[in-house]
Every structure is written in structure tokens, then in C-alpha cells.
Motif scaffolding. Structure first.
Motif, short mmCIF file in Angstrom:
data_model
loop_
_atom_site.label_atom_id
_atom_site.label_comp_id
_atom_site.label_asym_id
_atom_site.label_seq_id
_atom_site.Cartn_x
_atom_site.Cartn_y
_atom_site.Cartn_z
N ASP A 1 0.61 -1.18 -0.11
CA ASP A 1 -0.04 0.06 0.02
C ASP A 1 1.05 1.32 -0.05
O ASP A 1 2.22 1.12 0.44
CB ASP A 1 -1.01 0.15 1.14
CG ASP A 1 -0.20 0.03 2.56
OD1 ASP A 1 0.87 0.65 2.61
OD2 ASP A 1 -0.94 -0.80 3.50
N LYS A 2 0.14 2.35 -0.30
CA LYS A 2 0.94 3.74 -0.49
C LYS A 2 1.61 4.21 0.79
O LYS A 2 2.62 4.60 0.95
CB LYS A 2 0.08 4.78 -0.95
CG LYS A 2 0.77 6.14 -1.18
CD LYS A 2 -0.37 7.32 -1.71
CE LYS A 2 -0.94 6.58 -3.01
NZ LYS A 2 -1.93 7.71 -3.48
N GLU A 3 0.90 3.83 2.12
CA GLU A 3 1.48 4.07 3.33
C GLU A 3 2.81 3.60 3.55
O GLU A 3 3.64 4.34 4.18
CB GLU A 3 0.67 3.62 4.46
CG GLU A 3 -0.65 4.43 4.74
CD GLU A 3 -1.60 4.16 3.46
OE1 GLU A 3 -1.74 3.24 2.72
OE2 GLU A 3 -2.66 5.06 3.01
N GLU A 4 3.29 2.17 3.08
CA GLU A 4 4.54 1.78 3.18
C GLU A 4 5.60 2.64 2.44
O GLU A 4 6.67 2.84 3.01
CB GLU A 4 4.62 0.39 2.65
CG GLU A 4 6.00 -0.22 2.62
CD GLU A 4 6.04 -1.72 2.36
OE1 GLU A 4 6.83 -2.11 1.64
OE2 GLU A 4 5.32 -2.64 3.06
N LEU A 5 5.31 2.97 1.19
CA LEU A 5 6.06 3.74 0.36
C LEU A 5 6.30 5.36 1.09
O LEU A 5 7.49 5.67 1.00
CB LEU A 5 5.49 4.02 -0.90
CG LEU A 5 5.26 2.57 -1.76
CD1 LEU A 5 4.67 2.81 -3.10
CD2 LEU A 5 6.43 1.82 -2.01
N VAL A 6 5.52 5.79 1.52
CA VAL A 6 5.28 7.02 2.38
C VAL A 6 6.24 7.02 3.38
O VAL A 6 7.23 7.79 3.77
CB VAL A 6 4.11 7.71 2.59
CG1 VAL A 6 4.14 8.77 3.53
CG2 VAL A 6 3.17 7.78 1.49
N LYS A 7 6.05 5.91 4.24
CA LYS A 7 6.94 5.76 5.56
C LYS A 7 8.29 5.52 4.96
O LYS A 7 9.28 5.95 5.81
CB LYS A 7 6.43 4.45 6.10
CG LYS A 7 7.14 4.12 7.38
CD LYS A 7 6.52 2.84 8.10
CE LYS A 7 7.37 2.55 9.40
NZ LYS A 7 6.88 1.31 10.22
N GLU A 8 8.66 4.85 4.09
CA GLU A 8 10.20 4.70 3.68
C GLU A 8 10.50 5.99 2.83
O GLU A 8 11.87 5.93 2.69
CB GLU A 8 10.04 3.49 2.67
CG GLU A 8 9.94 2.08 3.36
CD GLU A 8 10.81 1.88 4.69
OE1 GLU A 8 12.04 2.19 4.44
OE2 GLU A 8 10.18 1.31 5.41
N GLY A 9 10.08 6.88 2.76
CA GLY A 9 10.46 8.21 2.21
C GLY A 9 10.56 8.20 0.69
O GLY A 9 11.52 8.93 0.41
N ALA A 10 9.74 7.59 -0.08
CA ALA A 10 9.65 7.82 -1.45
C ALA A 10 9.61 9.28 -1.84
O ALA A 10 8.94 9.90 -1.22
CB ALA A 10 8.70 7.18 -2.27
N HIS A 11 10.62 9.57 -2.79
CA HIS A 11 10.51 11.06 -3.50
C HIS A 11 9.35 11.41 -4.18
O HIS A 11 8.92 12.45 -4.12
CB HIS A 11 11.85 11.14 -4.19
CG HIS A 11 13.02 11.19 -3.57
ND1 HIS A 11 13.94 9.92 -3.67
CD2 HIS A 11 13.60 11.89 -2.63
CE1 HIS A 11 15.03 9.91 -2.85
NE2 HIS A 11 14.87 10.94 -2.13
N PHE A 12 8.61 10.33 -5.00
CA PHE A 12 7.41 10.45 -5.45
C PHE A 12 6.69 9.11 -5.50
O PHE A 12 7.55 8.26 -5.34
CB PHE A 12 7.93 10.81 -7.10
CG PHE A 12 8.55 11.94 -7.28
CD1 PHE A 12 7.97 13.16 -7.73
CD2 PHE A 12 10.00 11.96 -7.59
CE1 PHE A 12 8.86 14.33 -7.72
CE2 PHE A 12 10.66 13.08 -8.02
CZ PHE A 12 9.99 14.24 -7.84
N ILE A 13 5.56 9.24 -5.50
CA ILE A 13 4.52 8.12 -5.47
C ILE A 13 3.51 8.38 -6.79
O ILE A 13 2.98 9.42 -6.71
CB ILE A 13 3.74 8.01 -4.41
CG1 ILE A 13 4.65 7.61 -3.01
CG2 ILE A 13 2.84 6.85 -4.21
CD1 ILE A 13 4.09 7.46 -1.73
N ILE A 14 3.46 7.70 -7.68
CA ILE A 14 2.68 7.56 -8.91
C ILE A 14 1.66 6.70 -8.59
O ILE A 14 1.48 5.47 -8.39
CB ILE A 14 3.56 7.43 -10.13
CG1 ILE A 14 4.14 5.68 -10.10
CG2 ILE A 14 4.53 8.65 -10.42
CD1 ILE A 14 5.03 6.09 -11.57
N ASN A 15 0.67 7.07 -9.26
CA ASN A 15 -0.75 6.32 -9.40
C ASN A 15 -1.01 5.57 -10.69
O ASN A 15 -1.83 4.51 -10.66
CB ASN A 15 -1.95 6.88 -8.91
CG ASN A 15 -1.99 7.60 -7.53
OD1 ASN A 15 -1.42 6.96 -6.57
ND2 ASN A 15 -2.08 8.92 -7.26
N THR A 16 -0.48 6.02 -11.56
CA THR A 16 -0.50 5.46 -13.12
C THR A 16 0.91 5.36 -13.83
O THR A 16 1.47 6.18 -13.40
CB THR A 16 -1.70 5.98 -13.91
OG1 THR A 16 -0.84 7.31 -14.46
CG2 THR A 16 -2.85 6.22 -13.43
#
Length: 215
Positions: free
Chosen positions: A192-207
Motif C-alpha cells: 500500500d501507499k503508506e509503506e512507500l510514504v513511510k520509507e521516504g519515497a521521493h515520488f509516488i505515482i498512481n498510473t
């Protein structure tokens, strides 16, 4: 253009392979009358290589270490025969790869899937795209260890600053950051997106198309 290369994770990023992975592992478990798992549960098991998957799927016992080794060999054999049965690219992925190639962006794959299986899946599912495709050859080198990723940059003749790494799990975000690359998380994968946010992704893309906006 700042970025000259994009390196992708494979499973959960470019292709949805969870059905073939789960079916193969459940075959191994069923043979021993162990509990099996649904596809959603397997999404939490994958990302750190097949051995890690088996460690989570096989029940605890005094003989577990030996059993994991046996199941690993069996899983790889079964999965090799079915690894492209249900696996398919995510919607929009092929268009993204076409667009990146048209912009002369160098492309590569780095996966924690066993190397020969990574190459087999990529060749079958993404047949018109040629890039270095690397999987796991040594347990100590799996993501988030950045060694192979940095070597891949040299192969592509780019610096880490000129490259972004795209993946769907915390291991992907961690390896990108460990290599001083831009870490891009995808929200459509196995976590889920929360894991990526927690790890400090510089960007998160939905498509997949969202990646072009970053470039």
C-alpha cells in the motif's frame, strides 16, 4: 533532460505476477498438507526473494531450515514452468515503456526474483523491450543492498543522479535511496501507499503515465 535512465523493479511494478507466484507456492504447501494462502496474503510475502517468501509461508518446526531448502528447490522448479501463465503487464506499462524509449531514456530491470526467472518473465511478457534485466544471483546482494544497482548504472553509462529507480515495496525505496537515486513508488503494486510514504519515497505515482510528469 535531467534523467537519462529509469531502472524498474519487475513484480508488482511492471507486471502483476502474484497469481503465478501464489499458485506455485500453494502447490508446494499443499503437497505437504500445510495451510495455503490467498493472493492478497502473498502480496505481503513477496519482495525480498523466494527464500524469504518460503520462510513466511512454511510453518514453524524444528526441521524448518532444512524444509525451506527443499521447498526452495521445489518452488523454483514449479514456478519456472508456470511463471508466465497468468502474469501480465499492468495497464499502461507498455505505453510508458514506448514513450520512454521514444525520449531515448535508457531502461533496465533489477528484481529480487531469481535471475533466470526474472529474465524469463521479462522476455515473455515484455518481448519488444531490450534492456539489461537482472535478478537475484546471491542472497547477500538482494535489495536494499545497492551494489548491483550501482553496477547497473555503470553498465548504462549514467550516474546515480541521472537515474531513477521505480518499485512497489520498501526494499525498492530503500535500495534507491541507498544508491543516492530518486526513489519512485508505484501505488498499484503489492504494497500500500503508506509503506512507500513511510520509507521516504521521493515520488509516488498512481498510473504509469505519471512517471512522464516527473521526467
Amino acid at each position: 533532460m535531467k534523467y537519462k535512465a529509469v531502472i524498474f523493479d519487475l513484480d508488482g511494478t511492471l507486471v502483476n505476477s502474484i497469481y503465478d507466484i501464489a499458485d506455485a507456492m500453494n502447490t508446494v504447501l499443499r503437497k505437504r498438507n500445510f495451510n495455503t494462502y490467498d493472493y492478497e496474503t502473498y502480496k505481503t510475502f513477496v519482495g525480498h526473494g523466494v527464500r524469504s517468501l518460503i520462510l513466511q509461508a512454511v510453518p514453524e518446526s524444528p526441521e524448518k531450515a532444512k524444509l525451506v531448502d527443499v521447498c526452495l528447490t521445489e518452488m523454483l522448479d514449479i514456478y519456472s514452468s508456470c511463471c508466465t501463465d497468468k502474469t501480465a503487464p499492468y495497464p499502461g506499462v507498455l505505453k510508458l515503456l514506448d514513450d520512454l524509449k521514444s525520449k531515448n531514456i535508457k531502461l533496465a530491470i533489477l528484481s529480487n526474483k531469481e535471475d533466470s526467472l526474472t529474465k524469463k518473465v521479462a522476455k515473455a511478457i515484455l518481448p519488444d523491450y531490450v534492456y539489461p534485466t537482472l535478478g537475484l544471483v546471491e542472497e547477500a546482494l538482494k535489495k536494499p543492498n545497492p551494489q548491483v544497482l550501482l553496477e547497473l548504472c555503470k553498465t548504462l553509462n549514467v550516474t546515480p543522479e541521472e537515474c531513477m529507480y521505480v518499485g512497489d515495496t520498501k526494499a525498492d525505496i530503500q535500495v534507491a535511496k541507498n544508491a543516492d537515486m530518486v526513489a519512485v513508488g508505484v501505488s498499484w503494486g503489492f504494497r500500500d501507499k503508506e509503506e512507500l510514504v513511510k520509507e521516504g519515497a521521493h515520488f509516488i505515482i498512481n498510473t504509469p503515465a505519471d512517471l512522464l510528469e516527473i521526467l
